[in-house]
Design a protein around this motif. Structure first.
Motif, short mmCIF file in Angstrom:
data_model
loop_
_atom_site.label_atom_id
_atom_site.label_comp_id
_atom_site.label_asym_id
_atom_site.label_seq_id
_atom_site.Cartn_x
_atom_site.Cartn_y
_atom_site.Cartn_z
N LEU B 239 0.76 -1.23 -0.11
CA LEU B 239 0.09 0.10 0.15
C LEU B 239 0.88 1.24 -0.15
CD1 LEU B 239 -3.07 -0.74 2.38
CD2 LEU B 239 -3.11 -0.72 -0.03
N ALA B 240 1.92 1.14 0.81
CA ALA B 240 2.99 2.43 0.76
C ALA B 240 3.45 2.60 -0.59
CB ALA B 240 3.75 1.91 1.80
N ASP B 241 3.86 1.46 -1.31
CA ASP B 241 4.22 1.65 -2.65
C ASP B 241 3.15 2.48 -3.71
OD1 ASP B 241 6.81 0.99 -2.10
OD2 ASP B 241 6.70 -1.34 -2.69
N ALA B 242 2.05 1.78 -3.33
CA ALA B 242 0.84 2.41 -4.32
C ALA B 242 0.75 4.04 -3.89
CB ALA B 242 -0.26 1.64 -3.79
N VAL B 243 0.91 4.17 -2.62
CA VAL B 243 0.78 5.61 -2.49
C VAL B 243 2.03 6.35 -3.23
CG1 VAL B 243 0.94 7.58 -0.54
CG2 VAL B 243 -0.51 5.51 -0.30
N PHE B 244 3.06 6.04 -2.83
CA PHE B 244 4.28 6.51 -3.54
C PHE B 244 4.33 6.58 -5.31
CE2 PHE B 244 8.28 5.69 -5.89
CZ PHE B 244 9.00 6.78 -5.61
N CYS B 245 3.55 5.53 -5.57
CA CYS B 245 3.49 5.67 -7.38
C CYS B 245 2.44 6.81 -7.59
CB CYS B 245 2.95 4.25 -7.64
SG CYS B 245 4.19 2.94 -7.77
N LEU B 246 1.39 6.70 -6.82
CA LEU B 246 0.24 7.65 -7.04
C LEU B 246 0.72 9.04 -7.05
CD1 LEU B 246 -2.71 8.30 -7.48
CD2 LEU B 246 -3.04 8.47 -4.91
N VAL B 247 1.69 9.34 -6.00
CA VAL B 247 2.14 10.75 -5.95
C VAL B 247 3.22 11.10 -6.98
CG1 VAL B 247 3.75 12.22 -4.32
CG2 VAL B 247 1.92 10.85 -3.32
N PHE B 248 3.86 10.06 -7.30
CA PHE B 248 4.81 10.24 -8.43
C PHE B 248 4.34 10.59 -9.75
CE2 PHE B 248 8.99 9.31 -10.68
CZ PHE B 248 9.86 9.92 -9.90
N ALA B 249 3.07 9.60 -10.07
CA ALA B 249 2.49 9.61 -11.15
C ALA B 249 1.92 11.04 -11.32
CB ALA B 249 1.54 8.76 -11.45
N VAL B 250 1.22 11.66 -10.50
CA VAL B 250 0.42 12.82 -10.39
C VAL B 250 1.37 14.13 -10.34
CG1 VAL B 250 -1.26 14.17 -9.34
CG2 VAL B 250 -1.62 11.86 -9.63
N PHE B 251 2.34 14.20 -9.46
CA PHE B 251 3.12 15.45 -9.27
C PHE B 251 4.57 15.51 -10.26
CE2 PHE B 251 0.70 15.08 -5.64
CZ PHE B 251 0.03 16.31 -5.44
N TRP B 252 4.78 14.16 -10.50
CA TRP B 252 6.20 14.30 -11.36
C TRP B 252 5.84 14.05 -12.93
CZ3 TRP B 252 11.04 15.58 -10.05
CH2 TRP B 252 11.79 15.37 -11.19
N PHE B 253 4.86 13.10 -13.32
CA PHE B 253 4.70 13.03 -14.58
C PHE B 253 3.45 13.74 -14.89
CE2 PHE B 253 7.21 8.88 -14.19
CZ PHE B 253 8.09 9.33 -15.10
N HIS B 254 2.81 14.55 -14.05
CA HIS B 254 1.52 15.20 -14.30
C HIS B 254 0.60 14.27 -14.88
CE1 HIS B 254 3.65 18.39 -12.85
NE2 HIS B 254 4.69 18.15 -13.85
N VAL B 255 0.41 13.18 -14.68
CA VAL B 255 -0.87 12.20 -15.07
C VAL B 255 -2.10 12.74 -14.27
CG1 VAL B 255 -1.61 9.88 -15.62
CG2 VAL B 255 0.77 10.18 -15.55
N PRO B 256 -3.18 12.83 -15.08
CA PRO B 256 -4.31 13.31 -14.21
C PRO B 256 -4.55 12.07 -13.42
CG PRO B 256 -4.80 12.94 -16.34
CD PRO B 256 -3.58 12.92 -16.52
N PHE B 257 -5.30 12.30 -12.25
CA PHE B 257 -5.97 11.51 -11.35
C PHE B 257 -7.35 11.90 -11.37
CE2 PHE B 257 -7.26 9.36 -7.61
CZ PHE B 257 -7.32 7.89 -8.06
N ARG B 258 -8.43 10.99 -11.93
CA ARG B 258 -9.80 11.60 -11.92
C ARG B 258 -10.87 10.89 -11.05
NH1 ARG B 258 -8.66 12.45 -18.07
NH2 ARG B 258 -7.87 14.83 -17.96
N GLY B 259 -10.18 9.64 -10.49
CA GLY B 259 -11.10 8.87 -10.05
C GLY B 259 -11.19 9.13 -8.41
N THR B 260 -11.77 8.21 -7.48
CA THR B 260 -11.64 8.50 -6.19
C THR B 260 -10.56 7.71 -5.44
OG1 THR B 260 -13.25 6.56 -5.63
CG2 THR B 260 -14.12 9.00 -6.06
#
Lengths: 312, 377
Positions: B239-260
């Motif tokens: 789960l920690a790795d998932a949070v890390f990936c999410l943060v990295f994807a959104v703030f580094w690669f600027h991939v939009p996250f539109r779900g909940t």
């Protein structure tokens, strides 16, 4: 055999084979409360398998093991609450400290926190391990590892202690300490089943089972077992022990010659052979003290009995 | 199941992970490395395809056409050539992927017959790039030809041609058609699968290999307690790795996250149950650490990277392979992740992949619970 109230271990008609080997063959014995029961025998005799069957980490092909009235095969989890097992290979976590290992096994056996300190502290003290509490188990010496293993095994005050060659590779001083602890446990009513390769240790057991090819060939107190020795044993001290052995081997009336450092144990059919032997050695020009009748050691007995087995 | 024993095993496992460099590297650095490598390295966008030009005519018209190519982001002209031999050499030596040849009668035919041709030679050793480049070239030529028609109509004094069907394109979900948006959510699935299965595949085999299992199984601890205690720490790490990936994807690669976030963590938990369960199954079956690791990579990394649709669309695979992908549990998670990141789908929109994951998770959990036996036989 009719197990009484004080029987803590009852193995009956155990069979266990591995591909190509019959490791344990129709083996039965009982161990009483407060008894130290020794298993001796050459490598491959099946000692480790017997202990594993008792510990419930391996299931027998046939037969039953009952620990304090609980069938190990049918109800292993309940039986294991009364058991402690020390495998031949160090079984604790080398990347955990002494304390962490002890706490882990205290948790597994659900020792309430209120009881822990009063159990752990005396164990640490009597084993002389207080100063190593924070050391990683992997960095302990062989003797200390075994002590730690025993401490973890004793944390839940088991009724039956199963030890598979616990003193192999341990220095003589640590080995003596180890036995002191075993004796004090026995006084608390713990039954101990121990396999050992050291025959002087075997002599300290209350009863000994001599194993050969998966069977118990003899099972009795060390003293009674010694009575099985044929003939009389003579001890000859000599600085040229090897020459003494050579000179006497195969002579008339001599049943066996065993070299033991600077001594030779000679088994003779008749005590009167002593004079002949002394004379023979003098004539050969070998420096030796006169032969003296002596008590057979476990080693003499062991070698003698095994020879008999091998002859069939 | 006694909670105290489960906790004891979980705490012990946590201490061991903390002291084991290999586990730490897998848990902490592998996600970062994968994100960076795959995030930057794998791009399905084709831009600046090198082209060579052999202009046999050299007229204003031919130059105007070539300017269209020059102006396009998709192409860059790397060489101007003088004969066919040079064209062949340029393609052979990778100087360009595509060569445009304008015939010597290009303008003449254009004015006489109202239509003309240019030829395109493409290096199709990479068929995907060639296909896309041809598509882009057609678009460039179509624009040019539209202009020519307009001009022609203008000169004749007629109104520009009316009617016909015009396609109005609007691209949804990935408005910039940026392939990184498409890939990164899938990379998260890849990371979770790899990290989860690799770490857990070591957990049981390590104890067999080091001889600690023999002592552990001589205690009253049950096999389910061992499984639960061993998997909890890896679940937390996952789960920690998932949070890390999410943060990295959104703030580094600027991939939009539109779900909940709820849907993300619910489905991630399901995925972790499957992945950790598979790792545990492998670990219980194979008593050596090396063997367990190899099998773990084989059953997670390979199917996830090839058959989950994370980079290679499943509907473009042959029907037989498409059927096989239903067995690849990562495909459901990849579908969900892409929908969550890009479309913002709700939990109900995703009912069928979630249902598939629940079935998968139950089966794996059931098998894993039976796989580990407290015996040396």
């Amino acid at each position: 055999m009719n197990p009484g109230e004080d029987t803590l271990v009852e193995a009956s008609h155990l069979d266990k084979s591995f591909p190509g080997v019959i490791a344990v063959n129709d083996l039965s014995f009982t161990v009483q409360k407060g008894e130290i029961f020794g298993l001796v025998g050459p490598d491959g005799a099946g000692k480790t398998t017997v202990i594993r069957l008792l510990a419930g980490v391996m299931a027998p092909d046939k037969g039953t093991v009952v620990i304090d009235g609980i069938d190990v095969v049918r109800d292993p989890e309940r039986a294991k609450e009364h058991l402690s097992y020390m495998p031949q290979r160090f079984g604790l976590y080398e990347d955990l400290t002494v304390d962490e290992n002890i706490q882990f096994y205290a948790d597994i056996f659900e020792i309430p926190p209120s009881l822990r300190q009063e159990r752990i502290v005396p164990l640490l003290t009597s084993f002389g391990m207080e100063e190593f509490r924070r050391r990683l188990a992997g960095q302990l010496s062989g003797g200390m590892k075994q002590k730690l293993g025993l401490m973890c095994a004793l944390i839940h005050t088991p009724k039956v202690l199963l030890l598979d060659e616990p003193t192999t590779g341990v220095d003589p001083v640590s080995r003596r300490d180890f036995w002191k602890i075993l004796y004090s446990l026995r006084e608390e009513g713990v039954s101990i089943v121990i396999s050992t390769a050291y025959l002087e240790e075997a002599a300290r057991c209350h009863r000994l089972a001599l194993m050969y090819k998966g069977r118990i060939e003899h099972c009795d107190t060390p003293d009674n077992l010694k009575k099985l020795m044929p003939g009389t044993l003579l001890n000859i001290e000599s600085s040229q022990a090897r020459k003494v052995q050579k000179a006497l081997q195969g002579q008339a009336g001599i049943l066996g010659v065993l070299l033991m450092g600077d001594r030779v144990h000679v088994t003779v059919d008749d005590p009167r052979r002593k004079a002949e032997i002394d004379r023979a050695l003098r004539e050969e020009g070998i420096e030796a003290h006169p032969a003296v009748p002596t008590e057979p050691s476990m080693e003499d007995l062991f070698v003698e009995l095994l020879k008999k087995e091998e002859r069939g | 199941m006694r909670w105290k024993r489960i906790r004891a095993i979980a705490v012990k496992e946590m201490i061991q992970i903390r002291r084991d460099t290999r586990s730490l590297i897998i848990a902490l650095f592998m996600p970062l490395m994968q994100l960076i490598l795959l995030g930057y390295g794998v791009s399905l966008d084709i831009k600046h395809v090198p082209i060579c030009v052999y202009d046999q005519e050299g007229s204003q018209n031919s130059q105007a056409l070539l300017k269209h190519f020059q102006a396009s982001d998709y192409f860059s002209i790397t060489a101007l050539l003088g004969n066919y031999r040079q064209v062949k050499r340029a393609l052979d030596s990778d100087l360009c992927r595509v060569a445009i040849v304008v015939p010597h009668d290009f303008s003449e035919r254009l004015s006489d017959q109202g239509s003309s041709t240019v030829s395109l030679l493409a290096d199709a050793s990479d068929d995907n790039t060639a296909n896309i480049a041809i598509g882009y070239a057609q678009a460039v030529v179509a624009t040019f030809s539209g202009n020519v028609q307009l001009e022609a109509a203008g000169f004749g004094g007629n109104p520009p041609p009316q009617g016909g069907v015009l396609l109005q394109e609007r691209v949804w979900f990935n408005e910039g058609l940026d392939s990184r948006y498409f890939i990164i959510p899938g990379v998260i699935a890849l990371i979770m699968a790899l990290v989860g299965a690799l770490l857990t595949s070591l957990t049981i085999s390590r104890e067999w290999e080091r001889g600690t299992m023999e002592l552990l199984i001589s205690t009253p601890v049950s096999s389910n307690e061992v499984m639960a205690g061993k998997l909890i720490p890896y679940f937390v790490i996952g789960l920690a790795d998932a949070v890390f990936c999410l943060v990295f994807a959104v703030f580094w690669f600027h991939v939009p996250f539109r779900g909940t976030l709820f849907t993300l963590f619910f489905t991630t938990s399901l995925f972790l149950v499957v992945v950790l369960g598979v790792g545990f199954l492998i670990s219980a079956g194979i008593k050596s650490q090396i063997g367990a690791t190899q099998i773990a990579v084989l059953v997670t990394l390979l199917p996830t990277s090839i058959l989950s649709g994370y980079a290679f669309p499943i509907d473009q695979m042959p029907p037989v392979v498409q059927t096989i992908t239903y067995l690849v549990f990562a495909r459901y998670y990849v579908t969900i992740l892409k929908a969550l990141f890009l479309k913002g789908s709700g939990i109900l929109d995703l009912a069928s992949p979630i249902f598939a994951m629940i079935i998968y998770a139950s089966v794996v959990a059931f098998l894993a619970g039976r796989a580990f036996k407290k015996t040396l036989d």
